[in-house]
Design an enzyme around this catalytic site. Sequence first.
Site, PDB file in Angstrom:
ATOM      1  N   GLN A 218       0.806  -1.214   0.000  1.00 51.58           N
ATOM      2  CA  GLN A 218       0.000   0.000   0.000  1.00 51.58           C
ATOM      3  C   GLN A 218       0.842   1.269   0.000  1.00 51.58           C
ATOM      4  O   GLN A 218       0.306   2.369   0.013  1.00 51.58           O
ATOM      5  CB  GLN A 218      -0.924  -0.013   1.216  1.00 51.58           C
ATOM      6  CG  GLN A 218      -1.918  -1.165   1.205  1.00 51.58           C
ATOM      7  CD  GLN A 218      -2.630  -1.361   2.537  1.00 51.58           C
ATOM      8  OE1 GLN A 218      -2.468  -0.590   3.468  1.00 51.58           O
ATOM      9  NE2 GLN A 218      -3.429  -2.414   2.614  1.00 51.58           N
TER      10      GLN A 218
ATOM     11  N   HIS B 238      -0.668  -0.289   5.537  1.00 47.23           N
ATOM     12  CA  HIS B 238      -1.040   0.772   6.473  1.00 47.23           C
ATOM     13  C   HIS B 238       0.014   1.882   6.590  1.00 47.23           C
ATOM     14  O   HIS B 238       0.507   2.201   7.663  1.00 47.23           O
ATOM     15  CB  HIS B 238      -1.346   0.176   7.847  1.00 47.23           C
ATOM     16  CG  HIS B 238      -2.425  -0.855   7.815  1.00 47.23           C
ATOM     17  ND1 HIS B 238      -2.768  -1.611   8.920  1.00 47.23           N
ATOM     18  CD2 HIS B 238      -3.229  -1.293   6.806  1.00 47.23           C
ATOM     19  CE1 HIS B 238      -3.737  -2.447   8.590  1.00 47.23           C
ATOM     20  NE2 HIS B 238      -4.028  -2.266   7.308  1.00 47.23           N
TER      21      HIS B 238
ATOM     22  N   GLU C  93     -14.255   3.811   9.771  1.00 50.03           N
ATOM     23  CA  GLU C  93     -14.762   4.866  10.647  1.00 50.03           C
ATOM     24  C   GLU C  93     -14.621   6.254  10.035  1.00 50.03           C
ATOM     25  O   GLU C  93     -13.706   6.514   9.246  1.00 50.03           O
ATOM     26  CB  GLU C  93     -13.983   4.874  11.972  1.00 50.03           C
ATOM     27  CG  GLU C  93     -14.117   3.621  12.798  1.00 50.03           C
ATOM     28  CD  GLU C  93     -13.328   3.678  14.089  1.00 50.03           C
ATOM     29  OE1 GLU C  93     -13.449   2.734  14.884  1.00 50.03           O
ATOM     30  OE2 GLU C  93     -12.579   4.675  14.313  1.00 50.03           O
TER      31      GLU C  93
ATOM     32  N   TYR D 294      -8.407   7.259  19.749  1.00 47.29           N
ATOM     33  CA  TYR D 294      -9.502   6.750  18.916  1.00 47.29           C
ATOM     34  C   TYR D 294      -9.645   5.232  18.988  1.00 47.29           C
ATOM     35  O   TYR D 294     -10.436   4.656  18.251  1.00 47.29           O
ATOM     36  CB  TYR D 294      -9.344   7.271  17.487  1.00 47.29           C
ATOM     37  CG  TYR D 294      -9.643   8.750  17.457  1.00 47.29           C
ATOM     38  CD1 TYR D 294     -10.915   9.227  17.182  1.00 47.29           C
ATOM     39  CD2 TYR D 294      -8.662   9.679  17.806  1.00 47.29           C
ATOM     40  CE1 TYR D 294     -11.212  10.576  17.230  1.00 47.29           C
ATOM     41  CE2 TYR D 294      -8.942  11.034  17.854  1.00 47.29           C
ATOM     42  CZ  TYR D 294     -10.221  11.472  17.562  1.00 47.29           C
ATOM     43  OH  TYR D 294     -10.514  12.814  17.629  1.00 47.29           O
TER      44      TYR D 294
ATOM     45  N   TYR E 271      -9.766 -10.651   9.786  1.00 48.68           N
ATOM     46  CA  TYR E 271     -10.172 -11.090   8.453  1.00 48.68           C
ATOM     47  C   TYR E 271     -10.616 -12.549   8.443  1.00 48.68           C
ATOM     48  O   TYR E 271     -11.374 -12.971   7.576  1.00 48.68           O
ATOM     49  CB  TYR E 271      -9.041 -10.857   7.457  1.00 48.68           C
ATOM     50  CG  TYR E 271      -8.791  -9.387   7.205  1.00 48.68           C
ATOM     51  CD1 TYR E 271      -9.745  -8.606   6.561  1.00 48.68           C
ATOM     52  CD2 TYR E 271      -7.613  -8.773   7.618  1.00 48.68           C
ATOM     53  CE1 TYR E 271      -9.533  -7.252   6.339  1.00 48.68           C
ATOM     54  CE2 TYR E 271      -7.396  -7.427   7.397  1.00 48.68           C
ATOM     55  CZ  TYR E 271      -8.353  -6.671   6.766  1.00 48.68           C
ATOM     56  OH  TYR E 271      -8.148  -5.327   6.552  1.00 48.68           O
TER      57      TYR E 271
END
Length: 371
Positions: A86, A150, A244, A254, A265
């Site tokens: 990513q 991430h 979210e 958070y 998963y």
Amino acid sequence: MKINLFIIGFAALSFTACAQKDTSINESSTSYSYETIVSDLQIPWGMAFLPDGGMLITEKSGDLILFKNGEKQAISGVPEVYNRGQGGLMDIVLHPNYEQNGWIYISYSSSEGDEDGGNTAIMRAKVKDNQLTEKELLYKATPNTTKGQHFGSRMAFDKEGYMYFSIGERGERDINPQDITRDNGKIYRLNDDGSVPGDNPFVNEPDAKAAIYSFGHRNPQGMILHPTTGEIWVHEHGPKGGDEINIIKKAANYGWPVVTHGLNYSGTSITPATSKPGMEDPIYFWIPSIAPSGMAFVTSDKYPHLKNNLLVGSLKFQYLELDILEGEKVVKRERLLDGIGRVRDVKQGPNGYIYVAVEGLGIVKLIENEN
């Protein structure tokens, strides 16, 4: 430019928010098509609109493109990116006073450092003669890791000129998000020159990363300034379920991975807790996950049905989502451009039109069709 006759009505999706679940689907009479503005892009990750009508576009692979007068031009001098999973060349934003100072800001995955792999970095630079100049590295998260997930990373300026950016927890959920002495899984705040504001919440905490503004995040890939309240809104990827939308508050936790509405998963539980004292609840969460990327508040009069509401891209379901708001509450969801492809970014341009970055397609302009 080519107009694609991809005229599609859209329908409201079922949603879960604030412990409510509505499975109804409401048809809408409004339909949309799109016009392709920039074609032949692979993974257009971010875009920024220049005052002269040009557009800067990042390709995840590491290319920075200037689109102007109908032509694509390569920008040289882009930092080497750690293009893995990513990670790659990610977001791009202009300084609020760009016309006076010429600064642009870029987020990318960088292998700079002693360890193998990479982590997210923030740079500012200027563009001169199709080349990045005056490059300054403002932040580099540590340590590097060869994990491919991430990295984050979106950026936004607030009304006071502070620059916020997100970095995901890099696949280390049990180590990074809840520890303010470590990078990753955080929202950060800097001055525009990369220095740390003196009123950042953890500047006086021993060993804390002074740039951290909030923590307990998983992988935020949407960030925007609310045009009315001046708050920074983000959305972030959950695991299996539990994406979210959060409003960022100073020093707030958070919750990831102590609380979540998602599962592993494999379908097993991460935690039974969805809320705890001292941890911020999201203002909205998605079940199932839509894999959100990119976000825009619509203020333009060109789209009466969209105005004063939120647009979010869906990577998983390959549409543009309209979230209709009442204050801070999502009261209805509608699907736009269903099946267009993996929507990576969405922005409202200076001309009031909505532009959408779609993987394998390019940059398209949203068109509201007359009924």
